[in-house]
Design a protein around this motif. Structure first.
Motif, PDB file in Angstrom:
ATOM      1  N   UNK A 150       0.839  -1.196   0.000  1.00  0.00           N
ATOM      2  CA  UNK A 150       0.000   0.000   0.000  1.00  0.00           C
ATOM      3  C   UNK A 150       0.875   1.246   0.000  1.00  0.00           C
ATOM      4  N   UNK A 151       0.472   2.253  -0.767  1.00  0.00           N
ATOM      5  CA  UNK A 151       1.087   3.567  -0.624  1.00  0.00           C
ATOM      6  C   UNK A 151       0.177   4.424   0.263  1.00  0.00           C
ATOM      7  N   UNK A 152       0.746   5.454   0.842  1.00  0.00           N
ATOM      8  CA  UNK A 152       0.004   6.359   1.724  1.00  0.00           C
ATOM      9  C   UNK A 152       0.588   7.753   1.597  1.00  0.00           C
ATOM     10  N   UNK A 153      -0.299   8.752   1.571  1.00  0.00           N
ATOM     11  CA  UNK A 153       0.167  10.133   1.671  1.00  0.00           C
ATOM     12  C   UNK A 153      -0.224  10.654   3.051  1.00  0.00           C
ATOM     13  N   UNK A 154       0.707  11.370   3.678  1.00  0.00           N
ATOM     14  CA  UNK A 154       0.428  11.945   4.995  1.00  0.00           C
ATOM     15  C   UNK A 154       0.809  13.420   5.029  1.00  0.00           C
ATOM     16  N   UNK A 155       0.603  14.065   3.892  1.00  0.00           N
ATOM     17  CA  UNK A 155       0.881  15.495   3.816  1.00  0.00           C
ATOM     18  C   UNK A 155      -0.349  16.357   3.996  1.00  0.00           C
ATOM     19  N   UNK A 156      -1.518  15.783   3.667  1.00  0.00           N
ATOM     20  CA  UNK A 156      -2.772  16.531   3.718  1.00  0.00           C
ATOM     21  C   UNK A 156      -3.813  15.674   4.418  1.00  0.00           C
ATOM     22  N   UNK A 157      -4.448  16.201   5.474  1.00  0.00           N
ATOM     23  CA  UNK A 157      -5.519  15.432   6.101  1.00  0.00           C
ATOM     24  C   UNK A 157      -6.794  15.573   5.273  1.00  0.00           C
ATOM     25  N   UNK A 158      -7.573  14.491   5.143  1.00  0.00           N
ATOM     26  CA  UNK A 158      -7.300  13.182   5.743  1.00  0.00           C
ATOM     27  C   UNK A 158      -6.159  12.470   5.048  1.00  0.00           C
ATOM     28  N   UNK A 159      -5.267  11.892   5.802  1.00  0.00           N
ATOM     29  CA  UNK A 159      -4.244  11.048   5.210  1.00  0.00           C
ATOM     30  C   UNK A 159      -4.947   9.886   4.539  1.00  0.00           C
ATOM     31  N   UNK A 160      -4.398   9.389   3.448  1.00  0.00           N
ATOM     32  CA  UNK A 160      -5.102   8.373   2.675  1.00  0.00           C
ATOM     33  C   UNK A 160      -4.162   7.274   2.205  1.00  0.00           C
ATOM     34  N   UNK A 161      -4.738   6.083   2.016  1.00  0.00           N
ATOM     35  CA  UNK A 161      -4.021   4.936   1.471  1.00  0.00           C
ATOM     36  C   UNK A 161      -4.510   4.663   0.043  1.00  0.00           C
ATOM     37  N   UNK A 162      -3.623   4.084  -0.764  1.00  0.00           N
ATOM     38  CA  UNK A 162      -4.063   3.503  -2.015  1.00  0.00           C
ATOM     39  C   UNK A 162      -4.792   2.198  -1.736  1.00  0.00           C
ATOM     40  N   UNK A 163      -5.381   1.626  -2.785  1.00  0.00           N
ATOM     41  CA  UNK A 163      -6.194   0.422  -2.611  1.00  0.00           C
ATOM     42  C   UNK A 163      -5.361  -0.857  -2.532  1.00  0.00           C
TER      43      UNK A 163
END
Lengths: 108, 116
Positions: free
Chosen positions: A88-101
Motif C-alpha cells: 500500500x502507498x500512503x500520503x500523509x501530507x494533507x488530512x485526511x491522510x489516505x491509502x491507495x487500494x
C-alpha cells in the motif's frame, strides 16, 4: 481528499524478478509525505519506505522508492519468497491522510 | 524498544457501545501522533483519524467523522477508539500505529465483530 490509485491491482512474478509498483495521486503530494507499507496475511502492515525514498529500520536495500508530484514508484529489485504480499502507498501530507487500494504481488 | 499493544478481540451486538485501546511503550507517548486504521474483511486499509496525545489535537477522515471518537490519556500512554452505537458494518480489524515518518510502529490489531 487526495485519492491514491495503485497499479497494477495484481502483479504475478517469479522469485528473482524485478517488481515495479505504481502509486498515482489525484493532486500533488510533497515527496516528504509519501510512504509504502507491506502487509502479509494475518499480519499488521509494516512500514517499508517513508519520505518517498527513505527505507525504514531493518528494510533490505532491494526495496527502493522514487517519484515526485503525483507519480510514485516502489521497486523491489529481486523478489525473495518473503516479498509476496500486498503493498500500500500512503500520503500523509494533507488530512485526511489516505491509502491507495493496494497492489498484490503474487507468485507466478 | 518501541511497542504498541492493542486490547483484545471483541464480539458485540448492534447498538452496543465499545471502546478499544492502544498502549504505547518504550518512547515518549505524548510526543508522537497515534493513527487509527480500519481493515474490513478481505479489504484494504482505511485511514480513520489521528491524535496527538500531548495536547489531544485530533483529526478525522470525513468518512469516520461523527461515527467514532478518538481520544488519549497521556498519563497512562494509551489511546482509544470508541463507538456509541455499533453497526454490523463496523465489523473489521482496527489497527493503531505510532506515526513518525510514516506509521512506523503498528499494534497487532483488534478484531471487532458486530453480530446479532
Amino acid at each position: 481528499e487526495v485519492v491514491l490509485t495503485q497499479s497494477p491491482g495484481t502483479l504475478s512474478l517469479s522469485p528473482g524478478e524485478r517488481a515495479t509498483l505504481s502509486c498515482r495521486a489525484s493532486q500533488s503530494v510533497s515527496s516528504t509525505y509519501l510512504a509504502w507499507y507491506q502487509q502479509k496475511p494475518g499480519q499488521a502492515p509494516r512500514l517499508l519506505i517513508y519520505g518517498t525514498s527513505s527505507r525504514a529500520t531493518g528494510i533490505p536495500d532491494r526495496f527502493s522508492g522514487s517519484g515526485s508530484g503525483t507519480d510514485f514508484t516502489l521497486t523491489i529489485s529481486r523478489l525473495e519468497p518473503e516479498d509476496f504480499a500486498v503493498y500500500y502507498c500512503q500520503q500523509y501530507g494533507t488530512t485526511p491522510w489516505t491509502f491507495g487500494q493496494g497492489t498484490k504481488v503474487e507468485i507466478k | 524498544e518501541v511497542q504498541v499493544v492493542q486490547s483484545g478481540a471483541e464480539v458485540k451486538k448492534p447498538g452496543e457501545s465499545l471502546k478499544i485501546s492502544c498502549k504505547g511503550s518504550g518512547y515518549s507517548f505524548a510526543s508522537y501522533w497515534i493513527a487509527w486504521v480500519r481493515q474490513m474483511p478481505g479489504k484494504g486499509l482505511e485511514w480513520m483519524g489521528i491524535i496527538y496525545p500531548g495536547d489531544s489535537d485530533t483529526r478525522y477522515s470525513p468518512s469516520f467523522q461523527g461515527q467514532v471518537t478518538i481520544s488519549a490519556d497521556k498519563s497512562i500512554s494509551t489511546a482509544y477508539l470508541q463507538w456509541s452505537s455499533l453497526k454490523a458494518s463496523d465489523t473489521a480489524i482496527y489497527y493503531c500505529a505510532r506515526h513518525g515518518g510514516g506509521h512506523s510502529h503498528w499494534g497487532q490489531g483488534t478484531l471487532v465483530t458486530v453480530s446479532s
